[in-house]
Scaffold this motif. Structure first.
Motif, short mmCIF file in Angstrom:
data_model
loop_
_atom_site.label_atom_id
_atom_site.label_comp_id
_atom_site.label_asym_id
_atom_site.label_seq_id
_atom_site.Cartn_x
_atom_site.Cartn_y
_atom_site.Cartn_z
N GLU A 93 48.32 73.34 88.17
CA GLU A 93 49.10 72.20 87.85
C GLU A 93 49.49 71.81 86.64
O GLU A 93 50.43 71.33 86.39
CB GLU A 93 48.56 71.16 88.73
N GLU A 94 48.28 71.60 85.73
CA GLU A 94 48.55 71.03 84.60
C GLU A 94 48.44 71.89 83.40
O GLU A 94 48.56 71.54 82.07
CB GLU A 94 47.17 69.96 84.29
N TRP A 95 48.49 73.30 83.58
CA TRP A 95 48.48 74.26 82.44
C TRP A 95 49.55 73.89 81.45
O TRP A 95 49.48 73.74 80.12
CB TRP A 95 48.75 75.61 83.08
N ASP A 96 51.10 73.75 81.88
CA ASP A 96 51.89 73.65 81.12
C ASP A 96 52.12 72.23 80.25
O ASP A 96 52.71 72.32 79.27
CB ASP A 96 53.51 73.69 81.81
N THR A 97 51.09 71.67 80.61
CA THR A 97 51.09 70.10 79.86
C THR A 97 50.14 70.30 78.54
O THR A 97 49.82 69.46 77.79
CB THR A 97 50.73 68.99 80.59
N LEU A 98 49.18 71.31 78.98
CA LEU A 98 48.01 71.47 77.88
C LEU A 98 48.61 71.86 76.52
O LEU A 98 49.54 72.55 76.21
CB LEU A 98 47.02 72.59 78.26
N ARG A 99 47.92 71.65 75.57
CA ARG A 99 48.42 71.98 74.00
C ARG A 99 47.83 73.32 73.81
O ARG A 99 46.99 73.82 74.66
CB ARG A 99 47.54 70.87 73.06
N PRO A 100 48.57 73.87 72.67
CA PRO A 100 48.25 75.13 72.52
C PRO A 100 46.87 75.54 72.18
O PRO A 100 46.15 76.65 72.78
CB PRO A 100 49.20 75.59 71.15
N TRP A 101 46.10 74.56 71.43
CA TRP A 101 44.73 74.97 71.28
C TRP A 101 43.70 74.79 72.66
O TRP A 101 42.62 75.54 72.49
CB TRP A 101 44.04 74.11 70.11
N GLN A 102 44.34 73.94 73.53
CA GLN A 102 43.48 73.83 74.81
C GLN A 102 43.60 75.00 75.54
O GLN A 102 42.66 75.65 76.29
CB GLN A 102 43.93 72.47 75.32
N ARG A 103 45.09 75.60 75.47
CA ARG A 103 45.19 76.69 76.29
C ARG A 103 44.30 77.84 75.61
O ARG A 103 43.99 78.83 76.41
CB ARG A 103 46.73 77.21 76.13
N GLU A 104 44.12 77.97 74.24
CA GLU A 104 43.57 79.02 73.81
C GLU A 104 42.15 79.13 74.15
O GLU A 104 41.43 80.08 74.51
CB GLU A 104 43.53 78.80 72.05
N LYS A 105 41.46 77.78 74.34
CA LYS A 105 40.16 77.71 74.78
C LYS A 105 40.01 78.29 76.19
O LYS A 105 38.89 79.08 76.47
CB LYS A 105 39.58 76.28 74.66
N MET A 106 40.96 77.76 76.86
CA MET A 106 40.70 78.19 78.47
C MET A 106 41.12 79.75 78.50
O MET A 106 40.32 80.52 79.40
CB MET A 106 41.89 77.56 79.08
N LEU A 107 42.08 80.30 77.93
CA LEU A 107 42.17 81.75 77.77
C LEU A 107 40.92 82.51 77.38
O LEU A 107 40.66 83.70 77.85
CB LEU A 107 43.63 82.23 76.87
N ASP A 108 40.23 82.07 76.37
CA ASP A 108 38.95 82.58 75.81
C ASP A 108 37.95 82.55 77.24
O ASP A 108 37.35 83.71 77.29
CB ASP A 108 38.32 81.58 75.12
N ILE A 109 37.82 81.25 77.94
CA ILE A 109 37.18 81.40 79.33
C ILE A 109 37.80 82.74 80.29
O ILE A 109 36.99 83.48 80.87
CB ILE A 109 37.31 79.92 79.91
N ALA A 110 39.31 82.84 80.40
CA ALA A 110 39.56 83.85 81.10
C ALA A 110 39.14 85.23 80.76
O ALA A 110 38.72 86.15 81.30
CB ALA A 110 41.02 83.90 81.32
N HIS A 111 39.02 85.37 79.36
CA HIS A 111 38.55 86.68 78.85
C HIS A 111 37.25 87.00 78.85
O HIS A 111 37.04 88.02 79.17
CB HIS A 111 39.03 86.49 77.15
N ASP A 112 36.14 85.91 79.03
CA ASP A 112 35.10 86.25 79.29
C ASP A 112 34.62 86.29 80.56
O ASP A 112 33.53 86.70 81.13
CB ASP A 112 34.19 85.18 78.55
#
Lengths: 143, 145
Positions: free
Chosen positions: A44-63
């Motif tokens: 729901e809130e993904w598109d409101t996240l800032r790029p650096w917040q998305r980067e951290k979340m994508l790192d989580i998805a990566h691990d």
């Protein structure tokens, strides 16, 4: 010939970086199926996240695929709260987590019990403790 | 057959002429040498000694150099060659060094990104919830309990 190979590698490096940067700013619809599955609590809130917040979340998805079932369940359960914490709180948590990792098993167990006890305190008491406590890492790099 | 005999006869004649010329030169040199005085003879002897000494020392140096290379210090020889090569190809060398630095950075980044489990995922999967690490109040409470 060697110069050509080096040029190809340098170009690959540049394209790799560009691809990663593009990935970090990707909208929810642009994420892969695997990434969307891991980050579902944030849909729901993904598109409101800032790029650096998305980067951290994508790192989580990566691990995430490297984890066992129990760890995956914990990540899913805690992800939403994590995304709602302030950058300052997240940075403090990272540093405290590193310290926790270096403790002995006995100490870790003791801390787990203490956390349970702390949770039983009235919310007003916990709020008072938080308000009276100084910042742990006032000069942290935040993201 | 006749042509072949004529050619052989010509070659023999040439050889005889050359031999005679050489004999004349030697006789001339000998007769001139006999006319040299003692001081001139000594100077010539000294000059010969210096020339021989210079030649032998140069040969010894070369022999030592090749012996060094043969004994495993080929790096000295290779270093000279590579140094000369890189000096002649400065632009290429610069590009090569830059590429090595970039590739090293890229490899290090990839290693950290793919192999070290230090992302927030492992914090979220930790034994304590993230709130426990972030809560200042919990930290203060631990100090008093």
């Amino acid at each position: 010939m060697i110069t050509f190979k080096i040029a190809v590698l340098a170009l690959a490096l540049c394209f790799g970086q560009a691809a990663r940067a593009a990935d970090e700013s990707a909208a929810w619809a642009q994420l892969s199926e695997q990434q969307r599955q891991v980050l579902k609590p944030l849909a729901e809130e993904w598109d409101t996240l800032r790029p650096w917040q998305r980067e951290k979340m994508l790192d989580i998805a990566h691990d995430y695929p490297k984890m066992d079932a129990k760890q995956k369940a914990l990540v899913q359960k805690r992800l939403t709260n994590w995304s709602r914490m302030t950058p300052y709180e997240r940075e403090n948590a990272r540093k405290r987590h590193q310290q926790f990792q270096s403790l002995s098993a006995e100490k870790k167990n003791e801390l787990r019990q203490k956390w349970q006890e702390y949770q039983k305190l009235p919310e007003s008491e916990r709020a008072r403790l938080r308000a009276e406590s100084p910042d742990i890492y006032p000069d942290s790099d935040l993201d | 057959m006749i042509v072949q005999n004529k050619t052989e006869a010509k070659l023999e004649l040439h050889a005889e002429v050359e031999h005679q010329i050489a004999k004349n030169v030697v006789e001339l040199l000998d007769s001139q040498t006999r006319q040299l005085n003692e001081a001139q003879t000594q100077r010539l002897l000294d000059a010969r000694t210096r020339a021989v000494h210079h030649l032998t020392s140069r040969q010894a140096q070369l022999a030592q150099h090749y012996q060094l290379n043969k004994n495993g210090t080929a790096l000295l020889w290779m270093g000279e060659r590579f140094g000369r090569y890189f000096n002649q190809h400065r632009l290429f060398t610069g590009l090569l060094l830059l590429s090595v630095v970039l590739l090293t950075l890229f490899a290090a980044q990839q290693f950290v990104y793919h192999h070290i489990p230090n992302s927030d995922a492992f914090l979220l999967a930790s034994e304590l919830p993230p709130e426990a690490y972030a809560d200042k109040g919990f930290n203060a409470w631990l100090d008093t309990n």
